[in-house]
Write an enzyme that holds these catalytic residues in place. Sequence first.
Site, PDB file in Angstrom:
ATOM      1  N   ARG A  53       3.788  15.124 -15.135  1.00 16.71           N
ATOM      2  CA  ARG A  53       4.489  16.130 -14.363  1.00 16.71           C
ATOM      3  C   ARG A  53       5.602  15.434 -13.591  1.00 16.71           C
ATOM      4  O   ARG A  53       5.687  14.211 -13.556  1.00 16.71           O
ATOM      5  CB  ARG A  53       3.528  16.860 -13.410  1.00 16.71           C
ATOM      6  N   ALA A  55       9.925  16.495 -12.897  1.00 15.07           N
ATOM      7  CA  ALA A  55      11.006  16.846 -13.816  1.00 15.07           C
ATOM      8  C   ALA A  55      11.490  15.667 -14.664  1.00 15.07           C
ATOM      9  O   ALA A  55      11.598  15.784 -15.890  1.00 15.07           O
ATOM     10  CB  ALA A  55      12.167  17.479 -13.031  1.00 15.07           C
ATOM     11  N   ARG A  91       7.231  23.879 -20.127  1.00 19.03           N
ATOM     12  CA  ARG A  91       7.352  24.165 -18.699  1.00 19.03           C
ATOM     13  C   ARG A  91       8.741  24.746 -18.478  1.00 19.03           C
ATOM     14  O   ARG A  91       9.739  24.068 -18.730  1.00 19.03           O
ATOM     15  CB  ARG A  91       7.188  22.898 -17.852  1.00 19.03           C
ATOM     16  N   GLN A 195      -1.015  17.464  -5.310  1.00 16.30           N
ATOM     17  CA  GLN A 195      -0.280  16.299  -5.803  1.00 16.30           C
ATOM     18  C   GLN A 195       0.095  15.349  -4.679  1.00 16.30           C
ATOM     19  O   GLN A 195       0.155  14.131  -4.872  1.00 16.30           O
ATOM     20  CB  GLN A 195       0.987  16.734  -6.551  1.00 16.30           C
ATOM     21  N   ASP A 236      13.065  20.272  -9.108  1.00 20.63           N
ATOM     22  CA  ASP A 236      12.853  20.509 -10.527  1.00 20.63           C
ATOM     23  C   ASP A 236      14.091  21.089 -11.195  1.00 20.63           C
ATOM     24  O   ASP A 236      14.255  20.963 -12.407  1.00 20.63           O
ATOM     25  CB  ASP A 236      11.659  21.438 -10.723  1.00 20.63           C
ATOM     26  N   ASN A 246      11.924  23.721  -6.229  1.00 25.31           N
ATOM     27  CA  ASN A 246      10.997  22.597  -6.074  1.00 25.31           C
ATOM     28  C   ASN A 246       9.599  23.149  -5.823  1.00 25.31           C
ATOM     29  O   ASN A 246       9.399  24.363  -5.731  1.00 25.31           O
ATOM     30  CB  ASN A 246      11.444  21.672  -4.930  1.00 25.31           C
ATOM     31  N   LYS A 247       8.634  22.263  -5.694  1.00 25.76           N
ATOM     32  CA  LYS A 247       7.242  22.643  -5.526  1.00 25.76           C
ATOM     33  C   LYS A 247       7.072  23.673  -4.399  1.00 25.76           C
ATOM     34  O   LYS A 247       7.713  23.578  -3.356  1.00 25.76           O
ATOM     35  CB  LYS A 247       6.421  21.390  -5.222  1.00 25.76           C
TER      36      LYS A 247
END
Length: 361
Positions: A53, A55, A91, A195, A236, A246-247
């Site tokens: 995982r 990007a 993804r 994460q 990402d 992003n996350k």
Amino acid sequence: MQPKYEGTSLETVEWEDGVVKMIDQTRLPQELVILEISDVPTLVAAIRRLSVRGAPAIGVAGAYGVALAVHLHGAAGPALDDAISSLRSARPTAVNLAKMVDRTSALVSEGLERVLDEAHRIRDEELEASVSMGEYGADLADELIGEAAARTMTICNTGGLATVARGTALAVIQTLHERGRLEMALPVETRPLLQGGRLTTWELARMGAPFRLLVDGAGPFLLARGEANLVLAGADRIARNGDVANKIGTFSLALASRHAGVPFVVVAPESTIDMDTPSGAEIEIEDRGAEEVVSVRGVDVALPGVEALNPAFDITPVEFITAIVTDRRIIRPDQGHSPEDVPLGELRYPHPPGVLEVPRR
């Protein structure tokens, strides 16, 4: 006292004799397991379940996946086309995966060695980009916080596990640490897959950096309390206007940073900037379903049948971003700049010894 592990350099994704090898990030930090993948469906599944995982890292995995497809199916035919299509769509939010699959698949008619050479080149570029981002970002930190010791808050995992080595936002933290400028790193745990708690703390421990782990909800409050003087996030996808995907949870930290007057800096390679996407409104946000929310590693934390919304990413509007650091430039949205109007610079060296000496097989 923080635990410390030997070594600071990892080979997150590599190719060896027709096999894509990668660290299984779902097993960390309890186990360091290397997956050896010899078919495309297994690689696609590994990308989807987040064994690999980040990007840049999934871009490298996708590039090696195209080489694997050519190795298995030859340079043309429906089986090859299906394999490449499945890789490209594994993804949807991060731009690097589709971009690197397209870049390598454009060369399949030239044969495996040409595709593999390009995949190696992509991997080398990510290595170089990580070093350069760390240098640019640490220099910017000196400008933004002056002589104060850096107390950096960050989200998700943006280290070598998310790239190939060193990372994006975590590369800045590592460079600050190497320069003796880091007082404390403050990673948030990053629900639902943790994460930050599982991976970022593991990498910080390996580099010997001082850190304390935060629950996600504590981040905004601690920013308001002055516990951090810099927020560093990855990306990402970065849209043409500077909006950032992003996350999930990144937007909350950006809002809190604005309230607290703390610089909010996004760190990502040039490959993550998508000039074909005008703004964050056009970025597809992946929803990963309820299972990750209602259970943790197979243990239920909610009643059976509970439904959930689980967007894997959020969009931080450009007006909440102080700066975007890439491997080639610093873009300052707080000064009215966007990716469209800041010219590319040079990769920044010298680099720490050994960083770019990861072997290719």
